[in-house]
Design a protein around this motif. Structure first.
Motif, short mmCIF file in Angstrom:
data_model
loop_
_atom_site.label_atom_id
_atom_site.label_comp_id
_atom_site.label_asym_id
_atom_site.label_seq_id
_atom_site.Cartn_x
_atom_site.Cartn_y
_atom_site.Cartn_z
N HIS A 13 51.63 50.54 35.30
CA HIS A 13 50.92 50.58 36.57
C HIS A 13 51.86 50.70 37.76
N TYR A 14 51.32 51.25 38.85
CA TYR A 14 52.00 51.19 40.14
C TYR A 14 51.86 49.77 40.69
N PRO A 15 52.73 49.38 41.62
CA PRO A 15 52.57 48.06 42.25
C PRO A 15 51.20 47.87 42.90
N HIS A 16 50.66 48.91 43.56
CA HIS A 16 49.36 48.74 44.22
C HIS A 16 48.23 48.54 43.21
N ASP A 17 48.42 49.01 41.99
CA ASP A 17 47.42 48.79 40.95
C ASP A 17 47.29 47.30 40.61
N VAL A 18 48.44 46.67 40.43
CA VAL A 18 48.41 45.26 40.02
C VAL A 18 48.04 44.35 41.20
N ILE A 19 48.47 44.72 42.40
CA ILE A 19 48.11 43.92 43.58
C ILE A 19 46.60 43.94 43.79
N THR A 20 46.00 45.13 43.67
CA THR A 20 44.56 45.24 43.84
C THR A 20 43.82 44.53 42.72
N GLY A 21 44.28 44.71 41.49
CA GLY A 21 43.67 44.04 40.36
C GLY A 21 43.72 42.53 40.52
N PHE A 22 44.85 42.04 40.99
CA PHE A 22 45.01 40.60 41.23
C PHE A 22 44.02 40.12 42.28
N ALA A 23 43.86 40.91 43.34
CA ALA A 23 42.93 40.54 44.42
C ALA A 23 41.48 40.57 43.93
N VAL A 24 41.14 41.55 43.12
CA VAL A 24 39.78 41.64 42.57
C VAL A 24 39.48 40.42 41.71
N GLY A 25 40.42 40.07 40.83
CA GLY A 25 40.22 38.91 39.97
C GLY A 25 40.05 37.63 40.76
N ALA A 26 40.88 37.45 41.80
CA ALA A 26 40.80 36.24 42.63
C ALA A 26 39.47 36.16 43.37
N LEU A 27 39.03 37.29 43.94
CA LEU A 27 37.77 37.32 44.70
C LEU A 27 36.57 37.01 43.81
N VAL A 28 36.52 37.65 42.65
CA VAL A 28 35.41 37.40 41.72
C VAL A 28 35.41 35.95 41.27
N ALA A 29 36.60 35.42 40.97
CA ALA A 29 36.69 34.03 40.49
C ALA A 29 36.20 33.05 41.55
N PHE A 30 36.67 33.20 42.78
CA PHE A 30 36.27 32.28 43.84
C PHE A 30 34.76 32.33 44.09
N MET A 31 34.22 33.54 44.14
CA MET A 31 32.79 33.67 44.42
C MET A 31 31.94 33.11 43.28
N ALA A 32 32.32 33.43 42.04
CA ALA A 32 31.53 33.01 40.90
C ALA A 32 31.63 31.50 40.66
N ILE A 33 32.85 30.96 40.72
CA ILE A 33 33.01 29.52 40.50
C ILE A 33 32.37 28.72 41.63
#
Length: 201
Positions: A155-175
């Motif tokens: 992956h490019y760096p922006h791929d993992v940064i965005t993926g990390f942000a998506v995971g964090a956002l979904v986790a916070f909202m769902a939990i």
């Protein structure tokens, strides 16, 4: 037919520097990072189990939230996968034709955002809202997972940064949603077939 997006214009030079560094690193370092990149997600499954085991002793409402962590992680994976299908970004190893530690995925296996980063991040932030101690361990592991995906060339760096942000956002909202309705869910699940998973017998 969808045209593939070229992400190298964003941070392709940074990607090449990191992959180049990996190419010059000692073999044991590359083997360690590659192994973590491939198998490291299993660590999050172990941490989820520990969180659930501890939550059962704390009481039913806490156990409900702990049981939600794997589901939240799967949800984050689903959201991230939908973004992949929407963007169609070529893998950097195809766009830039570089030698990478990890074999270059087949065409159509899109790069943006990183599923590994999203899964690790979602698990980490969800665990952080269940157990601070386990969450810190998981968050450290998630950062290492995201970094390893660039190191091995997937992956490019922006791929993992965005993926990390998506995971964090979904986790916070769902939990947050689960914890807001924790008592109600505990009462309903406590009378059903899942009750054995919520309390210590």
């Amino acid at each position: 037919m969808h045209l593939a997006y070229d992400g190298s214009t964003i941070d392709g030079l940074t990607y090449l520097k990191i992959v180049g560094l990996a190419g010059r690193a000692p073999d044991w370092v590359d083997s360690l990072v590659a192994s973590w990149s491939t198998y490291g997600l299993a660590v999050f499954a172990v941490l989820m189990f520990v969180a659930w085991w501890q939550a059962r002793r704390a009481g039913t409402p806490a156990a409900v939230t702990a049981l939600a962590v794997p589901l939240v992680t799967v949800l984050a994976f689903g959201v991230d996968s939908l973004l992949k299908l929407a963007v169609h970004e070529n893998r950097p190893c195809r766009q830039l034709r570089v030698l990478t530690l990890e074999a270059c995925p087949a065409p159509g296996d899109w790069s943006f955002p990183s599923n590994h980063a999203a899964i690790a991040s979602a698990a980490a932030f969800a665990l952080l809202l269940v157990s601070r101690r386990l969450g810190v361990i998981a968050l450290t592991a998630a950062v290492l997972m995201a970094a390893s995906r660039v190191w091995v060339g997937a992956h490019y760096p922006h791929d993992v940064i965005t993926g990390f942000a998506v995971g964090a956002l979904v986790a916070f909202m769902a939990i947050w949603a689960v914890q807001r309705n924790q008592s109600v869910l505990a009462a309903r699940l406590g009378n059903g077939p899942l009750r054995l998973l919520l309390t210590v017998a």
